[in-house]
Design an enzyme around this catalytic site. Structure first.
Site, short mmCIF file in Angstrom:
data_model
loop_
_atom_site.label_atom_id
_atom_site.label_comp_id
_atom_site.label_asym_id
_atom_site.label_seq_id
_atom_site.Cartn_x
_atom_site.Cartn_y
_atom_site.Cartn_z
N GLY A 1 2.88 6.08 -3.01
CA GLY A 1 4.05 6.76 -3.31
C GLY A 1 4.19 6.74 -4.78
N GLY B 1 0.80 -1.21 0.09
CA GLY B 1 0.12 0.03 0.02
C GLY B 1 0.90 1.22 -0.11
N CYS B 2 1.92 1.52 0.79
CA CYS B 2 2.82 2.46 0.85
C CYS B 2 3.57 2.90 -0.51
CB CYS B 2 3.80 2.30 1.93
SG CYS B 2 2.99 2.13 3.68
N THR B 3 3.93 1.47 -1.17
CA THR B 3 4.56 1.82 -2.28
C THR B 3 3.56 2.36 -3.28
OG1 THR B 3 6.28 -0.21 -1.72
CG2 THR B 3 5.99 0.45 -4.20
#
Length: 155
Positions: A50, A45-47
């Site tokens: 970003g 999710g964080c990738t």
């Protein structure tokens, strides 16, 4: 500790940044600042979050908006993550949770049935005068970019 409120000036804060720099909010007067808090580098999710900001960097540049990602990860981890994903913006390390407390993004979370304190994915849009204009908490990555872009257009 003071916490941010919509329609009010965000208190100045300083954090270590990728690129061997220091982030200071007050140094960005005259620009819109988009700060997104995320739990951990190199997670799906964080990738994706970003990458969404990265892939739309021209939009943000055209609208005088600078982007910064913040997590509790180390600068070394941030440098690797930024390089691997070719992020055109800096990542800030908040190991002491100073900014996390200011923006009230540390919450009790459950993972595999166990509770722990962690960063709840959240994004904040600060205007050219340092005033918090928009906040998104408990962000779902899928439609988030469109919401952020619309808020910038509405400013």
């Amino acid at each position: 500790m003071t916490q941010v409120r919509l329609g009010e000036a965000v208190p100045d804060f300083t954090l270590p940044s990728t690129g061997d720099k220091t982030f200071q909010l007050s140094a960005l007067k005259g620009k819109r600042v988009l700060i997104y808090f995320y739990p951990k580098d190199n997670t799906p999710g964080c990738t994706l979050e970003g990458q969404n900001f990265r892939d739309n960097i021209d939009f943000f540049n055209e609208h005088n908006t600078v982007i910064f990602g913040i997590s509790r990860d180390s600068l070394r981890m941030h440098e690797n993550f930024k390089t691997k994903q070719a992020f055109p913006f800096d990542l800030l390390s908040d190991a002491d949770e100073e900014a996390c407390q200011l923006f009230d993004v540390i919450k009790l979370k459950k993972l595999y049935g166990k509770e722990h304190l962690g960063i709840v994915r959240s994004t904040f849009l600060i205007d050219e005068n340092g005033v918090l204009q928009q906040e998104w908490r408990n962000v779902k990555v899928k439609d988030h970019l469109d919401e952020v872009k619309q808020a910038i257009l509405d400013l």
